[in-house]
Design an enzyme around this catalytic site. Structure first.
Site, PDB file in Angstrom:
ATOM      1  CG  ASP A  27      -9.174   3.566   0.779  1.00 47.56           C
ATOM      2  OD1 ASP A  27      -9.210   4.722   1.239  1.00 47.56           O
ATOM      3  OD2 ASP A  27      -9.450   3.282  -0.406  1.00 47.56           O
ATOM      4  CG  ASN A  29     -10.145   8.657   1.278  1.00 45.47           C
ATOM      5  OD1 ASN A  29      -9.580   7.568   1.156  1.00 45.47           O
ATOM      6  ND2 ASN A  29      -9.549   9.805   1.084  1.00 45.47           N
ATOM      7  CG  ASP A  31      -7.486   7.495  -1.478  1.00 46.03           C
ATOM      8  OD1 ASP A  31      -7.480   6.426  -0.835  1.00 46.03           O
ATOM      9  OD2 ASP A  31      -6.837   8.502  -1.108  1.00 46.03           O
ATOM     10  CG  ASP A  35      -7.537   6.508   4.808  1.00 39.82           C
ATOM     11  OD1 ASP A  35      -8.136   6.080   5.818  1.00 39.82           O
ATOM     12  OD2 ASP A  35      -8.012   6.446   3.656  1.00 39.82           O
ATOM     13  CG  ASP A 208      13.846   4.454   8.445  1.00 39.61           C
ATOM     14  OD1 ASP A 208      13.383   3.308   8.347  1.00 39.61           O
ATOM     15  OD2 ASP A 208      14.352   5.079   7.491  1.00 39.61           O
ATOM     16  CD  GLU A 268      15.278  -0.291   9.753  1.00 33.91           C
ATOM     17  OE1 GLU A 268      15.051  -1.066   8.829  1.00 33.91           O
ATOM     18  OE2 GLU A 268      15.579   0.903   9.571  1.00 33.91           O
TER      19      GLU A 268
HETATM   20  C1  GLC Z   1      14.048   1.287   6.629  1.00 30.08           C
HETATM   21  C2  GLC Z   1      12.605   1.040   6.300  1.00 30.08           C
HETATM   22  C3  GLC Z   1      12.489   0.806   4.828  1.00 30.08           C
HETATM   23  C4  GLC Z   1      12.984   2.030   4.088  1.00 30.08           C
HETATM   24  C5  GLC Z   1      14.393   2.392   4.522  1.00 30.08           C
HETATM   25  C6  GLC Z   1      14.782   3.758   4.054  1.00 30.08           C
HETATM   26  O1  GLC Z   1      14.841   0.187   6.405  1.00 30.08           O
HETATM   27  O2  GLC Z   1      12.117  -0.013   7.070  1.00 30.08           O
HETATM   28  O3  GLC Z   1      11.191   0.476   4.441  1.00 30.08           O
HETATM   29  O4  GLC Z   1      12.968   1.790   2.705  1.00 30.08           O
HETATM   30  O5  GLC Z   1      14.518   2.399   5.913  1.00 30.08           O
HETATM   31  O6  GLC Z   1      14.112   4.741   4.789  1.00 30.08           O
HETATM   32 CA    CA Z   2      -7.613   6.455   1.501  1.00 29.11          CA
END
Ligand code: GLC
Ligand code: CA
Length: 542
Positions: A27, A29, A31, A35, A208, A268
């Site tokens: 992090d 900044n 918060d 980032d 994804d 994935e």
């Molecule tokens: C993939 C990501 C996971 C996310 C899901 C929905 O499995 O690795 O973190 O919740 O897709 O986008």
């Molecule tokens: Ca931050």
């Protein structure tokens, strides 16, 4: 000379990719949220660790209903992570240090806050803007029942009703409506998004939910009991791993190939092992995570089988295997391997009993597993904190849990936050060096003892083990893509690489003699006083 150029073997075939879960990395900044500039400031650490590339989890504008996997604008950076200019600077800084950048693209669903969904939600029934999603009539006399029995990966129905009575599909949280990949506008939009980021210099995309893009257009019921966070592994499933996926990917591959310098696509895809090679065909993905290693228990015969299948399957389609021990969706392996093999690690943090966990065995096995994975042919992914041997944090107070799984599973699963606790960098600093304010998820007592600064001082630390392994991996024989099994005890996993590098892991109950060797390059936890390899230990030999 540009260190990215001049490789004869494309980098991804053997590269070590480090997964950055951005909001928990560093992090800048104060918060409490990691980032882009926090990551930029830590690039020297990653260069020193010796990784080839970074995979950065979604950084796009997002209401963060699922940690950024709910994207509202694919062409801008989420303000809590920084700006588009910060991201461009990161890509350029990383390249200067010889590190490539893989962005995380989410084509299966958008956020409900995406302009397209805002439009679709209020458009009249039958409006073309609705066809970009799966919006359908319900069942029953007044359509009050969901269109199908499909359940969300996070638990509960996969359908939510709109005020006008129709239902929209979301395989994940209700804030993540699924896109309709049968719609030409959806396809064209993502082609443009790919180009947007390729033009900004990214070296690849992790795609994804690559196994979920296509739904059976007849929308049949599944008829099976739902499981949370598990993708069903049955043939002809109405939304997982459908053949139509392979009609979409070649157009993406063509876009990526048109750019210079070995840009890549990584899938994935949680699919049956025999289906994985389909995703790796020459006109589809370059890589697809091999989740079978991650799913396998700490058992020699199982690990040998998974490795053998993975190497052969990838070779058959001209790819290399992509090994993974953990990521932001699963229990960290230092804890997973400390549980008995028959325990479900998804539910155990809720059900216990706590006594089942052997923490010492867990971290010892995780270190041995790292040497095993990093000696295999192909590429390997390291999830941030894996190199520190971080455990799963199983006792986060329930009121801080952020993963939608906790609520959607009716509290039968705590979800994935335990693997997402912000990294410890320095024990003498606030938030263990993560940032100046308390981190978005509380770090447990003693987290600073596991910090980068603490482990740098300790030659036996897990961090030093990873550094040494990555340096040796570069030096000894990762150019070849072969593996020969050594004839050793059934309780071991032992193989030889073309360069002569040998890896021996002992999963049996007794210490074993090492095979004949000229040199011990590295061990996961030392050798016994008589020079043998102990239980749950691994060694690299020449
Ligand atoms: C993939 C990501 C996971 C996310 C899901 C929905 O499995 O690795 O973190 O919740 O897709 O986008
Ligand atoms: Ca931050």
């Amino acid at each position: 000379m540009n260190r990215l150029d001049g490789l004869e073997i494309p980098w991804w075939r053997r590269g070590v990719v480090y997964q950055v879960y951005l909001r928990s990395f560093a992090d800048s900044n104060g918060d409490g949220t990691g980032d882009v500039n926090g990551l930029r400031s830590r690039l020297p650490y990653l260069a020193d660790l010796g990784v080839t590339a970074l995979w950065i989890t979604p950084w796009y504008r997002s209401p963060m209903a699922d940690g950024g996997y709910d994207v509202a604008d694919y062409r801008d950076i989420e303000p809590c992570f920084g700006t588009l200019a910060d991201a461009e600077q990161l890509i350029s800084d990383a390249h200067d240090q010889g590190i490539r950048i893989i962005a995380d693209l989410v084509p299966n669903h958008t956020s409900t806050e995406h302009d397209w969904f805002k439009q679709a939600r209020t458009a009249p029934i039958g409006d073309p803007s609705r066809d970009r999603y799966h919006i359908r009539d319900g069942k029953g006399a007044d359509g009050a029942e969901p269109p199908t029995d499909w359940t969300s990966v996070f638990g509960g129905s996969a359908w939510t009703r709109l005020p006008d009575g129709q239902w929209y599909l979301h395989l994940f949280a209700r804030e993540q409506p699924d896109l309709n990949w049968g719609n030409a506008e959806v396809r064209a939009e993502f082609e443009s998004i790919f180009r947007f980021w390729l033009d900004r210099g990214v070296d690849g995309f992790r795609i994804d939910v690559a196994h979920g893009l296509v739904k059976d257009p007849t929308f049949p019921d599944v008829g099976a009991a739902p499981e949370i966070l598990v993708s069903a592994n049955v043939p002809d499933h109405p939304f997982w791993d459908r053949d139509g996926i392979h009609e979409i990917v070649p157009s993406w591959r063509a876009i990526v190939e048109a750019y210079d310098g070995y840009r890549i696509l990584v899938a994935e895809a949680w699919v049956r092992p025999e289906r994985l090679p389909l995703y790796l065909r020459p006109d589809e993905y370059h890589q697809s995570f091999n989740f079978d290693l991650l799913k396998a228990p700490w058992d020699a015969a199982r690990l040998r089988a998974v490795i053998d299948d993975g190497v052969k399957a990838a070779a058959a389609v001209g790819s290399t295997s992509t090994w993974v021990l953990s990521n932001h969706d699963v229990m960290r392996e230092a804890t997973r391997y400390g549980l008995p093999a028959d325990v479900n690690w998804r539910t155990w943090p809720v059900t216990g009993p706590a006594e089942l966990l052997d923490e010492a065995a867990g971290i010892r096995r995780a270190r041995a597993a790292a040497l095993l994975m990093l000696a295999l042919p192909g590429s390997a992914y390291i999830y941030q904190g894996e190199e520190l041997g971080l455990p799963e944090v199983c006792d986060l107070p329930t009121d801080v849990l952020d993963d939608p799984v906790w609520e959607r599973s009716n509290h039968t699963q705590r979800g994935r936050d335990g693997s997402r606790v912000p990294l410890p960098w320095d024990r003498s600093k606030p938030a263990a060096g993560f940032g100046s304010a308390p981190a978005w998820l509380p770090q447990p007592e003693g987290w600073g003892e596991l910090s980068v600064a603490a482990q740098r001082e300790d030659p036996d630390s897990t961090l030093q083990l990873y550094r040494a392994a990555l340096a040796l991996r570069r030096r000894h024989g990762v150019d070849d893509e072969t593996l020969d099994w050594l004839d050793t005890d059934p309780g071991t996993v032992a193989f030889r690489r073309g360069s002569g590098l040998r890896c021996v892991a002992n999963l049996g109950p007794e210490p074993i003699e090492l095979p004949e060797h000229a040199e011990v390059l590295l061990t996961s936890s030392g050798l016994t006083p008589s020079g043998r390899l102990g239980t749950d230990d691994a060694a690299w030999l020449l």
